[in-house]
Write an enzyme that holds these catalytic residues in place. Structure first.
Site, PDB file in Angstrom:
ATOM      1  N   ARG A 116       5.072   0.720   3.429  1.00  0.00           N
ATOM      2  CA  ARG A 116       3.706   1.208   3.220  1.00  0.00           C
ATOM      3  C   ARG A 116       3.640   2.247   2.107  1.00  0.00           C
ATOM      4  O   ARG A 116       2.882   3.201   2.180  1.00  0.00           O
ATOM      5  CB  ARG A 116       3.180   1.831   4.507  1.00  0.00           C
ATOM      6  N   CYS A 117       4.433   2.064   1.101  1.00  0.00           N
ATOM      7  CA  CYS A 117       4.572   3.021   0.009  1.00  0.00           C
ATOM      8  C   CYS A 117       3.877   2.454  -1.235  1.00  0.00           C
ATOM      9  O   CYS A 117       3.777   1.242  -1.399  1.00  0.00           O
ATOM     10  CB  CYS A 117       6.076   3.228  -0.255  1.00  0.00           C
TER      11      CYS A 117
END
Length: 160
Positions: free
Chosen positions: A34-35
């Protein structure tokens, strides 16, 4: 000392000695699903596809230390990598890369290849360490360095 002196856990919890990778060029990367840099997975897979038959491996170490960007259980991270990005390179267990809880491998990597400014700390996910065929750290690349930008460097290390 080299990376071959370390053992790590794979995503199934099995011990893996990095000596199993002797003679190969490695790219060790701390990742997150989720970066903002997660899109690098696709380019990393492209590099893996291009060079794996020439003795190149990417070792993926999910890290939840930066803004909780790898919260999922490791099995879900495995599925996300494969389904969303087509990733085939080896996945290892979640790790801590900074502080007193950092795994020994990352303590070694950081202390032997600090940033150009002399900083040992990992700044964010998708920091990349390129390891030569002898297990030595050849390069360190910040998260902002895209995998496609290091293609020629990887090729030169493979061919050396």
């Amino acid at each position: 000392m080299s990376v071959y002196n370390f053992s790590v856990k794979d995503y199934k919890g099995n011990d893996v000695s990095l000596s199993e990778y002797k003679g190969k060029v490695l790219l060790i990367v701390n990742t997150a699903t989720r970066c903002g840099f997660t899109k690098q997975y696709k380019a990393l897979q492209d590099l893996y596809s291009k060079y794996r038959d020439k003795g190149f491996e990417i070792l993926d170490f999910p890290c939840n230390s930066f803004g909780g960007q790898a919260k999922e259980p490791i099995e879900e991270i495995y599925d996300i990598r494969r389904e969303r990005f087509g990733v085939e390179f080896p996945l290892f267990d979640k790790v801590k890369v900074n502080g007193k809880d950092a795994i020994e491998l990352y303590q070694y990597l950081k202390s032997n290849k600090p940033t150009d400014e002399g900083v040992e700390k990992i700044r964010w996910n998708f920091t990349k360490f390129l390891i030569d065929k002898n297990g030595n750290i050849a390069y360190r690349f910040d998260s902002r360095v895209k995998p496609e930008e290091i293609d020629e460097i990887i090729e030169s290390v493979i061919n050396s």
